[in-house]
Design a protein around this motif. Structure first.
Motif, PDB file in Angstrom:
ATOM      1  N   ASP A 158       0.826  -1.205   0.000  1.00 30.25           N
ATOM      2  CA  ASP A 158       0.000   0.000   0.000  1.00 30.25           C
ATOM      3  C   ASP A 158       0.865   1.261   0.000  1.00 30.25           C
ATOM      4  O   ASP A 158       0.588   2.218  -0.724  1.00 30.25           O
ATOM      5  N   ILE A 159       1.914   1.252   0.827  1.00 32.49           N
ATOM      6  CA  ILE A 159       2.792   2.424   0.927  1.00 32.49           C
ATOM      7  C   ILE A 159       3.552   2.623  -0.389  1.00 32.49           C
ATOM      8  O   ILE A 159       3.742   3.753  -0.846  1.00 32.49           O
ATOM      9  N   ALA A 160       3.974   1.531  -1.013  1.00 38.67           N
ATOM     10  CA  ALA A 160       4.674   1.646  -2.293  1.00 38.67           C
ATOM     11  C   ALA A 160       3.785   2.298  -3.341  1.00 38.67           C
ATOM     12  O   ALA A 160       4.239   3.115  -4.149  1.00 38.67           O
ATOM     13  N   VAL A 161       2.503   1.963  -3.324  1.00 39.78           N
ATOM     14  CA  VAL A 161       1.570   2.543  -4.286  1.00 39.78           C
ATOM     15  C   VAL A 161       1.245   3.991  -3.946  1.00 39.78           C
ATOM     16  O   VAL A 161       1.250   4.880  -4.814  1.00 39.78           O
ATOM     17  N   ASN A 162       0.959   4.266  -2.674  1.00 40.98           N
ATOM     18  CA  ASN A 162       0.423   5.572  -2.278  1.00 40.98           C
ATOM     19  C   ASN A 162       1.474   6.610  -1.906  1.00 40.98           C
ATOM     20  O   ASN A 162       1.201   7.812  -1.944  1.00 40.98           O
ATOM     21  N   VAL A 163       2.678   6.164  -1.536  1.00 38.76           N
ATOM     22  CA  VAL A 163       3.779   7.089  -1.218  1.00 38.76           C
ATOM     23  C   VAL A 163       4.883   6.939  -2.263  1.00 38.76           C
ATOM     24  O   VAL A 163       5.362   7.912  -2.816  1.00 38.76           O
ATOM     25  N   GLY A 164       5.294   5.695  -2.504  1.00 41.69           N
ATOM     26  CA  GLY A 164       6.224   5.441  -3.606  1.00 41.69           C
ATOM     27  C   GLY A 164       7.678   5.720  -3.320  1.00 41.69           C
ATOM     28  O   GLY A 164       8.466   5.925  -4.248  1.00 41.69           O
ATOM     29  N   VAL A 165       8.068   5.739  -2.021  1.00 44.15           N
ATOM     30  CA  VAL A 165       9.477   5.903  -1.679  1.00 44.15           C
ATOM     31  C   VAL A 165       9.841   4.886  -0.601  1.00 44.15           C
ATOM     32  O   VAL A 165       8.977   4.392   0.116  1.00 44.15           O
TER      33      VAL A 165
ATOM     34  N   ILE B 223       8.563   7.221  11.368  1.00 42.07           N
ATOM     35  CA  ILE B 223       8.730   6.684  10.013  1.00 42.07           C
ATOM     36  C   ILE B 223       9.937   7.373   9.387  1.00 42.07           C
ATOM     37  O   ILE B 223      10.030   8.605   9.399  1.00 42.07           O
ATOM     38  N   LEU B 224      10.842   6.573   8.855  1.00 44.02           N
ATOM     39  CA  LEU B 224      11.984   7.070   8.093  1.00 44.02           C
ATOM     40  C   LEU B 224      11.667   6.876   6.619  1.00 44.02           C
ATOM     41  O   LEU B 224      11.193   5.820   6.219  1.00 44.02           O
ATOM     42  N   ALA B 225      11.919   7.903   5.817  1.00 42.62           N
ATOM     43  CA  ALA B 225      11.746   7.785   4.365  1.00 42.62           C
ATOM     44  C   ALA B 225      12.976   8.342   3.663  1.00 42.62           C
ATOM     45  O   ALA B 225      13.570   9.323   4.124  1.00 42.62           O
ATOM     46  N   ALA B 226      13.363   7.685   2.580  1.00 39.90           N
ATOM     47  CA  ALA B 226      14.522   8.116   1.790  1.00 39.90           C
ATOM     48  C   ALA B 226      14.088   8.284   0.344  1.00 39.90           C
ATOM     49  O   ALA B 226      13.713   7.302  -0.299  1.00 39.90           O
ATOM     50  N   VAL B 227      14.121   9.504  -0.141  1.00 41.14           N
ATOM     51  CA  VAL B 227      13.754   9.776  -1.533  1.00 41.14           C
ATOM     52  C   VAL B 227      15.053   9.858  -2.326  1.00 41.14           C
ATOM     53  O   VAL B 227      15.808  10.825  -2.182  1.00 41.14           O
ATOM     54  N   PRO B 228      15.367   8.834  -3.127  1.00 45.72           N
ATOM     55  CA  PRO B 228      16.685   8.771  -3.775  1.00 45.72           C
ATOM     56  C   PRO B 228      17.070  10.056  -4.506  1.00 45.72           C
ATOM     57  O   PRO B 228      16.303  10.618  -5.286  1.00 45.72           O
TER      58      PRO B 228
ATOM     59  N   LYS C 130       2.521  13.345  -3.057  1.00 48.24           N
ATOM     60  CA  LYS C 130       1.721  13.882  -4.166  1.00 48.24           C
ATOM     61  C   LYS C 130       2.087  15.338  -4.455  1.00 48.24           C
ATOM     62  O   LYS C 130       2.215  15.744  -5.611  1.00 48.24           O
ATOM     63  N   GLU C 131       2.283  16.111  -3.395  1.00 44.10           N
ATOM     64  CA  GLU C 131       2.567  17.539  -3.549  1.00 44.10           C
ATOM     65  C   GLU C 131       3.899  17.779  -4.248  1.00 44.10           C
ATOM     66  O   GLU C 131       4.022  18.676  -5.084  1.00 44.10           O
ATOM     67  N   LEU C 132       4.918  16.964  -3.911  1.00 39.07           N
ATOM     68  CA  LEU C 132       6.258  17.178  -4.448  1.00 39.07           C
ATOM     69  C   LEU C 132       6.650  16.149  -5.515  1.00 39.07           C
ATOM     70  O   LEU C 132       7.788  16.152  -5.979  1.00 39.07           O
ATOM     71  N   ASP C 133       5.715  15.280  -5.869  1.00 39.81           N
ATOM     72  CA  ASP C 133       5.964  14.248  -6.881  1.00 39.81           C
ATOM     73  C   ASP C 133       7.198  13.425  -6.518  1.00 39.81           C
ATOM     74  O   ASP C 133       8.176  13.343  -7.275  1.00 39.81           O
ATOM     75  N   LEU C 134       7.145  12.806  -5.350  1.00 40.72           N
ATOM     76  CA  LEU C 134       8.306  12.083  -4.817  1.00 40.72           C
ATOM     77  C   LEU C 134       8.404  10.634  -5.255  1.00 40.72           C
ATOM     78  O   LEU C 134       9.464  10.031  -5.147  1.00 40.72           O
ATOM     79  N   SER C 135       7.311  10.055  -5.731  1.00 43.06           N
ATOM     80  CA  SER C 135       7.320   8.617  -6.015  1.00 43.06           C
ATOM     81  C   SER C 135       8.423   8.242  -7.001  1.00 43.06           C
ATOM     82  O   SER C 135       8.655   8.937  -7.998  1.00 43.06           O
ATOM     83  N   ILE C 136       9.099   7.152  -6.695  1.00 42.79           N
ATOM     84  CA  ILE C 136      10.178   6.671  -7.567  1.00 42.79           C
ATOM     85  C   ILE C 136       9.629   5.783  -8.683  1.00 42.79           C
ATOM     86  O   ILE C 136      10.388   5.321  -9.544  1.00 42.79           O
ATOM     87  N   PHE C 137       8.330   5.541  -8.684  1.00 48.93           N
ATOM     88  CA  PHE C 137       7.743   4.613  -9.659  1.00 48.93           C
ATOM     89  C   PHE C 137       7.082   5.369 -10.820  1.00 48.93           C
ATOM     90  O   PHE C 137       6.674   6.495 -10.673  1.00 48.93           O
TER      91      PHE C 137
END
Length: 305
Positions: free
Chosen positions: A246-253, A263-268, A298-305
């Motif tokens: 779900d997180i991969a689809v909705n957050v994508g990082v 929660i730790l997130a890393a946007v390559p 969504k706001e910053l278009d962060l998804s890697i997919f």
């Protein structure tokens, strides 16, 4: 950026009422369920924060990212993944089912409790104190915060109530996944989960991973790029337990949660993100924290997919 982050906190704190703080570790039950904070660390070292980002919490399963890095550095990729798999799970983070039913009886991945306990058993050190000293020193290095330490009350609470983790560890001892003294391994595991940090610290770890193993604030390489890549990949597939898809689809990082609410997130090649909100959903992830990450992505278009 601060205005955006403040808006995200204001928009999403309402979701905290739908979650519950972790109570199976008694000390975690004392957290304010309505706390919510976020910090972003960019790869040029800029930091932007909002909400209760300075509030300290125990990192719990976020520590699994740290120990996985150390285990690979000590043993190499192949030797670590002989003991621990790389596959996602649809079961809870403290489940014993897959250990019992799969052959070989190795944990599915390093982000569930069994896998993390097996991973910490691979970290080099003369004894449990030396092993944890290495974990703590490395944590201070990748957060740029020499003051980081453990919460003794949470550590003692984890040690006294960690029967499920003991069951996992002794089962793995019986099948040859864990060598050495099980109680010593568990003591290190309980301590690593009890490390205290805030959103800024967590976002800096995310930034190091996003920067392929280089500290953004001084350019020092602390892990090889291939280690950062492996860790980020496993975070995507396994880091949010049985909600990882779900997180991969909705957050994508790449993300990793802890039942302390972090929660730790890393946007390559862009940023690290640290979020704190102790009210958890049924999967053990910060309910408002996930909402913030979805909106920010969504706001910053962060998804890697």
């Amino acid at each position: 950026m601060e205005k955006l982050l403040s808006t995200l906190v204001e928009n999403n704190v309402k979701y905290a009422v739908e979650g519950k703080v972790a109570s199976y570790i008694p000390e975690l039950n004392k957290a304010d369920s309505m706390s919510l904070g976020i910090c972003v660390t960019t790869l040029d070292g800029e930091e932007h924060c909002a909400g209760k980002y300075e509030e300290k919490f125990t990192i719990q399963s976020i520590s699994k990212v740290i120990t996985l890095m150390l285990a690979i550095l000590d043993n190499g990729r192949e030797n670590v993944f002989k003991k621990v798999g790389m596959e996602p799970t649809a079961d809870a983070f403290n489940s014993i089912i897959n250990l019992e039913t799969k052959n070989p009886h190795r944990p599915l991945n390093p982000m569930i409790n069994s896998g993390a306990i097996a991973t910490v058993s691979l970290i080099e050190g003369e004894n449990r104190d030396k092993i944890f000293e290495r974990i703590l020193k490395f944590t201070r290095k990748i957060t740029g915060n020499p003051e980081i330490n453990i919460d003794e009350d949470v550590y003692n609470s984890e040690r006294k109530t960690g029967d499920r983790n003991r069951a996992l560890a002794y089962f793995m001892k019986s099948t040859g996944i864990i060598d050495g003294d099980v109680e010593e391994v568990l003591d290190v595991y309980f301590k690593q989960c009890s490390i205290k940090a805030n959103c800024r610290d967590i976002s800096r770890i995310g930034a190091v991973l996003a920067n392929n193993g280089v500290l953004p604030w001084n350019g020092e390489r602390v892990i090889p790029g291939y280690v950062a890549r492996i860790v980020k990949t496993i975070m995507v597939t396994c880091g949010m337990y049985d909600a990882s898809g779900d997180i991969a689809v909705n957050v994508g990082v790449p993300c990793k949660s802890g039942v302390g609410g972090g929660i730790l997130a890393a946007v390559p090649m862009r940023m690290g993100i640290g979020v704190f909100g102790p009210a958890l959903d049924t999967k053990g992830n910060s309910i408002a924290g996930v909402k913030i990450l979805e909106e920010l992505s969504k706001e910053l278009d962060l998804s890697i997919f």
